[in-house]
Design an enzyme around this catalytic site. Structure first.
Site, PDB file in Angstrom:
ATOM      1  N   LYS A 277     -13.681   4.914   3.199  1.00 26.89           N
ATOM      2  CA  LYS A 277     -13.204   4.070   2.106  1.00 26.89           C
ATOM      3  C   LYS A 277     -12.158   4.821   1.284  1.00 26.89           C
ATOM      4  O   LYS A 277     -12.154   6.051   1.262  1.00 26.89           O
ATOM      5  CB  LYS A 277     -14.382   3.724   1.172  1.00 26.89           C
ATOM      6  N   ARG A 351     -25.000  -4.230   8.205  1.00 25.38           N
ATOM      7  CA  ARG A 351     -25.485  -5.204   9.192  1.00 25.38           C
ATOM      8  C   ARG A 351     -26.140  -4.513  10.375  1.00 25.38           C
ATOM      9  O   ARG A 351     -27.046  -5.076  10.996  1.00 25.38           O
ATOM     10  CB  ARG A 351     -24.306  -6.111   9.624  1.00 25.38           C
TER      11      ARG A 351
HETATM   12  N1  BES Z   1     -21.288  -1.810   1.089  1.00 25.39           N
HETATM   13  C1  BES Z   1     -20.100  -2.442   1.526  1.00 25.39           C
HETATM   14  C2  BES Z   1     -19.844  -3.790   0.864  1.00 25.39           C
HETATM   15  C3  BES Z   1     -19.578  -3.766  -0.622  1.00 25.39           C
HETATM   16  C4  BES Z   1     -18.285  -3.771  -1.084  1.00 25.39           C
HETATM   17  C5  BES Z   1     -20.607  -3.822  -1.523  1.00 25.39           C
HETATM   18  C6  BES Z   1     -18.042  -3.804  -2.432  1.00 25.39           C
HETATM   19  C7  BES Z   1     -20.367  -3.853  -2.881  1.00 25.39           C
HETATM   20  C8  BES Z   1     -19.065  -3.841  -3.338  1.00 25.39           C
HETATM   21  C9  BES Z   1     -20.166  -2.683   3.032  1.00 25.39           C
HETATM   22  O1  BES Z   1     -20.871  -1.745   3.762  1.00 25.39           O
HETATM   23  C10 BES Z   1     -18.769  -2.683   3.553  1.00 25.39           C
HETATM   24  O2  BES Z   1     -18.155  -1.657   3.472  1.00 25.39           O
HETATM   25  N2  BES Z   1     -18.298  -3.828   4.047  1.00 25.39           N
HETATM   26  C11 BES Z   1     -16.991  -3.940   4.563  1.00 25.39           C
HETATM   27  C12 BES Z   1     -17.087  -4.656   5.885  1.00 25.39           C
HETATM   28  C13 BES Z   1     -15.790  -4.677   6.643  1.00 25.39           C
HETATM   29  C14 BES Z   1     -15.455  -3.279   7.120  1.00 25.39           C
HETATM   30  C15 BES Z   1     -15.931  -5.623   7.798  1.00 25.39           C
HETATM   31  C16 BES Z   1     -16.163  -4.757   3.578  1.00 25.39           C
HETATM   32  O3  BES Z   1     -16.699  -5.706   3.001  1.00 25.39           O
HETATM   33  O4  BES Z   1     -15.034  -4.399   3.343  1.00 25.39           O
HETATM   34 MN    MN Z   2     -19.669  -0.084   4.309  1.00 28.78          MN
END
Ligand code: BES
Ligand code: MN
Ligand code: ZN
Length: 499
Positions: A277, A351
């Site tokens: 990230k 997931r």
């Molecule tokens: N934990 C994150 C989602 C999240 C984002 C929670 C912001 C709370 C605030 C999750 O694991 C994630 O990183 N999701 C990605 C998925 C994508 C790579 C398909 C996302 O939502 O960007």
């Molecule tokens: Mn994630």
């Protein structure tokens, strides 16, 4: 937790007085329970000057009006004939926030029934939560002081009985908030499992599975996420057998009645892994375990109030880190269900954890339903913001009940669609599926992915990414960890599945 006591209406000799006031009850409120005429008059004039009319959500503070009172907090309840437990909780929360440096206060019983008096106390208690474990230099005079409330009630015993059912839920909320607030160097999967184990004191059965057991079971999806971290994964299985009688000491046997099942995503820190990230805001990802936190808080609440129902709570606990041993985009893993998954983006880790835990849960417990909670997608935050949580379900009854429970507890939910067309986005060229369906409908394709690990059982997936953490104070939820889900799911159980 605030120390709450209920007492017959008697004028406090000194200190702070909280005056709940309905829109039409201003005169009666000021003349309340024997305040001397001079003090009542001073309060009435002050409220008048503040243009306080008892409107819902309005408040007024009066300092030293006489009669030995240090402060009077008037909180508006709105129309007398439209009082609801939620509205009264909000008034209680607003009052608690305004009490500030008062160590204790008395709440007048203006127009509140025995039940509503208990809800006023609940609101005040919920708002008074503060996580200050790591503040070592804050001076005593800077800390909030409110420690106790005496709530006046014409029927104090009846109020206390209602409170006895509400307090365990508040305890569950506080436990969830504590877990979500903890920093990720402290709350790793092992520590989180330890905190679950401590709940055996409430009568919960708690099993903890470590990496060896999970590898033996074949949890390839969940272990793939944790393989880049120096912190070992855990899965915790908690059981509350309130219908089968485990509470009476027969803790050995599995549930008699088919249990309800709640499953939580517990990523104690989500760096994104190799698909790392951006730096800005990454500290927020300490609360990527809020789904698991809510499940743990819920289980504590149900055990605490000795709910007459069998419930299992399962949490998958991992840390998602980049390292030489971390999972790569392009990897193919075999899930516990046997289905294979092509990894596209290691940041879509939640997931993967849920896939194995969901399958394990339905195989072992054959539950009446499964509800999972997860801070799963940024796409859900874009969709509904921070006001309402999104959910998906394959079962209309469960969906209806969830929605009602959300409305009743102000932990609101909105149903989102599932459908085969979305499922097609998960087609892989190498494995049974890929775990990411691209940007369009990102929260929906994540739900579609989860559904592939659910048989025909009634199931709902709550994407709480926008709801787990709040950047601003609201009436009963101070800013920070919200524990969203605990009150809603306690209500779901109590209202539709208990007894
Ligand atoms: N934990 C994150 C989602 C999240 C984002 C929670 C912001 C709370 C605030 C999750 O694991 C994630 O990183 N999701 C990605 C998925 C994508 C790579 C398909 C996302 O939502 O960007
Ligand atoms: Mn994630
Ligand atoms: Zn995540």
């Amino acid at each position: 937790m605030l120390d709450i006591t209920f007492a017959k209406p008697v004028l406090p000799a000194a200190g702070a007085l909280v005056l709940p006031v309905t829109e039409d009850g201003l005169a009666a409120a000021a003349a309340w329970a024997g305040l001397d005429a001079a003090t009542a008059g001073a309060i009435t004039r002050a409220l008048d000057a503040a243009e306080f009319k008892g409107k819902k959500g309005s408040t007024a503070t009066i300092l030293a009006p006489g009669g030995g009172l240090s402060r009077v907090i008037a909180v508006g309840l709105g129309k007398a004939d439209a009082l609801t437990p939620l509205g009264v909780e909000e008034a209680g929360g607003s009052a608690a926030a305004l009490l500030g440096r008062e160590p204790a206060a008395t709440v007048a019983d203006n127009g509140l029934t025995a039940t509503l008096a208990a809800h006023f106390a609940l609101g005040a208690a919920l708002r008074s939560y503060r996580f200050d474990r790591y503040r070592t230099t804050e001076k005593a005079e800077e800390k909030p002081r409110l420690a106790g409330l005496t709530v006046l009630s014409a029927e104090p015993e009846a109020s206390a009985a209602v409170w006895a059912g509400l307090k365990p839920v508040a305890d569950g909320v506080f436990l969830a908030r504590d877990l979500v607030s903890e920093p990720p160097n402290v709350l790793n999967p092992e520590e989180m499992a330890n905190r679950c184990e401590a709940l055996t004191k409430l009568g919960l059965r708690v099993e903890v599975l470590g990496p060896k057991e999970l590898a033996k079971l074949g949890f390839g999806a969940m272990l793939g996420v944790s393989q880049g971290s120096a912190n070992e994964p855990r899965m915790v299985v908690m059981q509350w057998l309130g219908a089968s009688g485990a509470a009476k000491g027969k803790a050995k046997k599995e549930t008699k009645q088919k249990p309800l099942a709640f499953i939580g995503k517990g990523v104690t820190f989500d760096s994104g892994g190799i698909s790392i990230k951006p730096a800005a805001g990454m500290e927020d990802m300490k609360w990527d375990m809020a789904g698991a936190g809510a499940v743990i808080g819920l289980m504590a609440a149900l055990a605490g109030r000795k709910a007459k129902v069998d419930v299992v709570g399962l949490v998958g606990l991992v840390e998602n880190m980049p390292s030489g041993t971390a999972q790569r985009p392009g990897d193919v893993v075999k899930t516990y269900s046997g289905q294979t998954v092509e990894i596209i983006n290691t940041d879509a880790e939640g997931r993967m954890v849920l896939a194995d835990v969901l399958w394990y849960c339905q195989e072992r417990f054959e539950p009446r339903f499964m509800v999972d909670l997860a801070t799963l997608t940024g796409a859900m935050v874009i969709t509904l913001g921070h006001e309402i949580g999104g959910f998906f379900s394959n079962d209309d009854d469960l969906a209806k009940n969830l929605h009602a429970a959300g409305e009743a507890t102000a932990e609101k939910l909105w149903r989102m669609p599932l459908g085969e067309a979305y499922d097609k986005q998960l087609k892989s060229d190498i494995a049974d599926m890929k775990h990411v369906g691209g940007r369009p409908g990102g929260a929906i394709t994540a739900a579609q992915f989860l559904q592939r690990f659910v048989n025909s059982k009634p199931w709902a997936h709550l994407d709480i990414a926008g709801m787990a953490w709040s950047s601003k104070d609201s009436a009963v939820v101070p800013k920070g960890a919200t524990a969203y889900g605990v009150r809603m799911l306690d209500r779901l159980v109590a209202e539709f599945y208990e007894g």
